[in-house]
Scaffold this active site. Sequence first.
Site, mmCIF file in Angstrom:
data_model
loop_
_atom_site.group_PDB
_atom_site.id
_atom_site.type_symbol
_atom_site.label_atom_id
_atom_site.label_comp_id
_atom_site.label_asym_id
_atom_site.label_seq_id
_atom_site.Cartn_x
_atom_site.Cartn_y
_atom_site.Cartn_z
ATOM 1 N N ASP A 49 0.836 -1.205 0.000
ATOM 2 C CA ASP A 49 0.000 0.000 0.000
ATOM 3 C C ASP A 49 0.875 1.260 0.000
ATOM 4 O OD1 ASP A 49 0.888 -0.168 2.593
ATOM 5 O OD2 ASP A 49 -1.081 0.086 3.532
ATOM 6 N N SER A 50 2.190 1.076 0.083
ATOM 7 C CA SER A 50 3.120 2.195 -0.135
ATOM 8 C C SER A 50 2.893 2.802 -1.519
ATOM 9 C CB SER A 50 4.571 1.723 0.008
ATOM 10 O OG SER A 50 4.791 0.557 -0.764
ATOM 11 N N ASP A 88 -1.048 -6.261 -0.322
ATOM 12 C CA ASP A 88 -1.404 -5.637 0.959
ATOM 13 C C ASP A 88 -2.905 -5.437 1.077
ATOM 14 O OD1 ASP A 88 0.592 -5.126 2.803
ATOM 15 O OD2 ASP A 88 1.193 -3.222 1.883
ATOM 16 N N LYS A 118 -1.083 -9.525 2.751
ATOM 17 C CA LYS A 118 -0.339 -9.059 3.924
ATOM 18 C C LYS A 118 -1.237 -8.099 4.689
ATOM 19 C CE LYS A 118 3.276 -6.032 3.770
ATOM 20 N NZ LYS A 118 2.706 -4.886 4.534
ATOM 21 N N GLU A 120 -1.361 -5.654 8.491
ATOM 22 C CA GLU A 120 -0.571 -5.079 9.582
ATOM 23 C C GLU A 120 -1.204 -5.426 10.926
ATOM 24 O OE1 GLU A 120 0.102 -0.893 8.967
ATOM 25 O OE2 GLU A 120 0.939 -1.216 6.964
ATOM 26 N N GLU A 186 9.307 -4.410 10.533
ATOM 27 C CA GLU A 186 9.711 -3.100 10.006
ATOM 28 C C GLU A 186 10.235 -2.197 11.108
ATOM 29 O OE1 GLU A 186 7.047 -1.171 7.255
ATOM 30 O OE2 GLU A 186 8.183 0.699 7.335
HETATM 31 O O1 KIV Z 1 3.530 -1.181 1.683
HETATM 32 C C1 KIV Z 1 4.711 -1.568 1.685
HETATM 33 O O2 KIV Z 1 5.503 -1.220 0.803
HETATM 34 C C2 KIV Z 1 5.145 -2.453 2.762
HETATM 35 C C3 KIV Z 1 6.594 -2.821 2.792
HETATM 36 C C4 KIV Z 1 7.401 -1.673 3.175
HETATM 37 C C5 KIV Z 1 6.838 -3.989 3.649
HETATM 38 O O3 KIV Z 1 4.364 -2.824 3.570
#
Ligand code: KIV
Length: 275
Positions: A49-50, A88, A118, A120, A186
């Site tokens: 989600d970055s 994510d 993924k 959090e 992280e």
């Molecule tokens: O969203 C992302 O890029 C991440 C990584 C930094 C692990 O969660």
Amino acid sequence: MSATARKTAPLPDDIRAMKGSTPIVSLTAYTTPMARMMDGVCDFALVGDSVGMVLHGMPSTLGVTMEMMIMHGQAVARGLTKTMLVIDMPFGSYEESPEQAFRNAARLMRETGAVAVKLEGGAHMADTIGFLVKRGVPVMAHIGLTPQSINTLGGYKVQGRDDQAEALKADARAVAEAGAFSVVLEKVPAKLADDITAEIAIPTIGIGASAGCDGQILVVDDMLGLFTAFKPKFVKRYGSLGEDGEAAIRAYADEVRARSFPAPEHTFADKAPGK
Ligand code: KIV
């Protein structure tokens, strides 16, 4: 098995089996060309989600939607044949209940072809992780600095220092016991990352953690030098594509203004040659 020796993409169980042996190589990916560059080189690619900050100029990951994740997930899937695709779950798509998490995880997998999601969170997300795994959704957990919680973590700080260390270890144990096939650590102290890696049975994937983790991940635009708005300490730049790109754009602009582009070799004659 290393990514370069593979004929097909690994599955979550293959990643889990790499615990303590071959280091797991991963990067984020958001587009088809980027996915093609890492296909067969990385063990997995994460549609993180970055993407909101890196490609859409958002101030944090909080504004990222399911639709954005699906669009970028589909783009990345088109570029991968030998690298596993993980996606994510965006903020607000899984925290409410295990049922909400399942509905959205299933949608992400169905519409993108990702084989795992993924999310959090540590101990407080363990029930949700268990619920998903029992229903066929492989889960990668993400603990330590969890960017979707920056407003309650007080910013992008190192997590797990001093008296926070035991709680972070408990988070790692909880997600492993709940059935996650791996966990991202992280921005945590290196010694704590090593201790967690030694203690839990699933691979740890470090970002700002330790070379002793079972694998590493970086945001691809950070490591290529494409995203330059800021650089966390844990980012190593392996390229300077941002600078190269700016120089190329300036050279193009100069040539257009000087009318030296397009040159004859970039233009077409009235008649095809030989006619
Ligand atoms: O969203 C992302 O890029 C991440 C990584 C930094 C692990 O969660």
